[in-house]
Design an enzyme around this catalytic site. Structure first.
Site, PDB file in Angstrom:
ATOM      1  NE  ARG A 269      -0.780  -0.112   4.985  1.00  0.00           N
ATOM      2  CZ  ARG A 269      -0.001   0.671   5.720  1.00  0.00           C
ATOM      3  NH1 ARG A 269       0.364   1.853   5.268  1.00  0.00           N
ATOM      4  NH2 ARG A 269       0.431   0.288   6.910  1.00  0.00           N
ATOM      5  CG  HIS A 273      -3.624   0.812   8.701  1.00  0.00           C
ATOM      6  ND1 HIS A 273      -3.675  -0.450   8.170  1.00  0.00           N
ATOM      7  CD2 HIS A 273      -4.602   0.854   9.644  1.00  0.00           C
ATOM      8  CE1 HIS A 273      -4.620  -1.152   8.765  1.00  0.00           C
ATOM      9  NE2 HIS A 273      -5.211  -0.369   9.649  1.00  0.00           N
ATOM     10  CE1 TYR A 283       3.953   1.615   8.147  1.00  0.00           C
ATOM     11  CE2 TYR A 283       3.375   3.271   9.806  1.00  0.00           C
ATOM     12  CZ  TYR A 283       3.041   2.517   8.691  1.00  0.00           C
ATOM     13  OH  TYR A 283       1.813   2.670   8.093  1.00  0.00           O
TER      14      TYR A 283
END
Length: 370
Positions: A269, A273, A283
């Site tokens: 992706r 999120h 991250y």
């Protein structure tokens, strides 16, 4: 001290033998070249164009949904860019009679299955009409509880089997969802009852900020289906032809009474999120983003179709403009839908309202009438 007794079996070797079987299935490489001609699905030129059309449309829908969310015109939204091959090509392998049990990122599949776009926007806003699936449309509302759709999918599939329906039940989750107890219960139930189910794990490398390597010690998620006694496959989730082929084959096996299949799609992706405050730069590295962008499903499929003379800039521009116009009309229709009221919530929740809410209902009814 006596010498250590030699083991009569090698458990580690058995594990390695199983894991080594899961090589990633691919048909179309990153340059848009066919690398597995024997596995090419039987798709007409018109079907190939339609698949590309849906993927481009879905990318635009994602971009506009992010923009609408930032404007405060949508509520909850989980970006989909990068996962078009995994989502749209797997759906393209289904038929109208099949059931789809989506996760919250899987709204595009149910839109292409027939959910009106304006209702998808209302779902994002938390409006009850967004969950009122039109009669005859075989979808459930997107599941917010991680992995719960896996148990539901097993049940729907078993219901189809008991009723003698020639259809399958398909569900999706992410790599994080595969760690949930519902995931294991769902695939085990479906395997035990030989249900016509397809379970798709979209491994986009991160469950919010938890990387895939911390999610499980298993080399692949696909191999977990073996424990439930079902055929399982690891597929390049950025390759629409490969995703279509394995999903279509899984559907045919299910209809032939051969039971469920677990499919792991390796994808990525590009966005966060969800739009609810996640920051992927905390991250994920720029190098990782760049590496996966080279595998973009739209780029490789575009190259393939252009090489066949089936796609060009003019066709893509037409799809983009159509998507923008339809999205504009859908959000306008969503805006015109009567606002959800507290009394609606109470009325929709109960067939017969409890005594302790009847008084509150009258209070809110009076407020809403002013």
């Amino acid at each position: 001290m006596s010498a250590k007794k030699k083991a009569q079996f090698d458990a580690k070797k058995t594990l390695e033998m199983i894991e080594d079987q899961f090589e990633m299935f691919q048909i179309l490489n990153e340059e848009g070249e066919i690398v597995n001609q024997d596995a090419m699905p039987e798709l007409t030129d018109e079907q190939l164009e339609e698949l590309m059309t849906r993927m481009v449309y879905t990318r635009i829908l994602d971009q506009r949904s992010i923009s609408l969310n930032r404007q405060g015109r949508l509520g909850f939204y989980a970006p989909t860019a990068g996962q078009e091959a995994s989502q749209i090509a797997s759906h393209f392998a289904l038929e109208k009679e099949d059931w789809i049990l989506p996760g919250y990122r899987d709204v595009p599949q149910i839109i292409w299955h027939g959910l009106p776009l304006y209702q998808a926007f209302l779902f994002s806003r938390g409006h009850y009409h967004g969950n009122q699936v039109p009669e005859g449309l075989n979808v459930l509302a997107p599941q917010i509880i991680i992995g719960a759709q896996y148990i539901q999918n097993a049940g729907v599939a078993l219901g189809l089997k008991k009723r003698g329906k020639k259809a399958v039940a398909v569900t999706y989750t992410g790599d994080g969802g595969s760690s949930q107890g519902d995931f294991y219960e769902g695939i085990n139930f479906a395997g035990a009852f030989n249900a016509p189910a397809i379970f798709i794990v979209q491994n986009n490398q991160f469950a919010i900020s938890t990387p895939r390597e911390k999610q499980t010690a298993a080399k692949t998620i696909a191999q977990k289906g073996i424990a439930a006694g079902m055929p399982s496959v690891l597929v390049d989730g950025m390759d629409p032809l490969a995703v279509y082929a394995v999903t279509r084959e899984a559907r045919e096996r299910a209809l032939n009474g051969e039971g469920p299949t677990l499919i792991e799609t390796m994808c990525y992706r590009y966005g966060p999120h969800t739009m609810a405050g996640d920051d992927p730069t905390r991250y994920r590295t720029n190098d990782m983003d760049t590496e996966w962008e080279k595998k973009d499903p739209l780029v490789r499929f575009r190259k393939y179709l252009e090489g066949k003379g089936l796609w060009n800039e003019e066709k893509e521009t037409a799809v983009i403009e159509r998507a923008k116009e339809e999205i504009k009309d859908a959000i306008k229709k969503a805006d015109e839908t009567p606002k959800q009221k507290v009394t609606d919530l109470m009325s929709n929740m109960y067939e017969e309202m409890p005594a302790n809410l009847k008084e509150q209902f009258e209070i809110y009814k009076e407020k809403e009438s002013k």
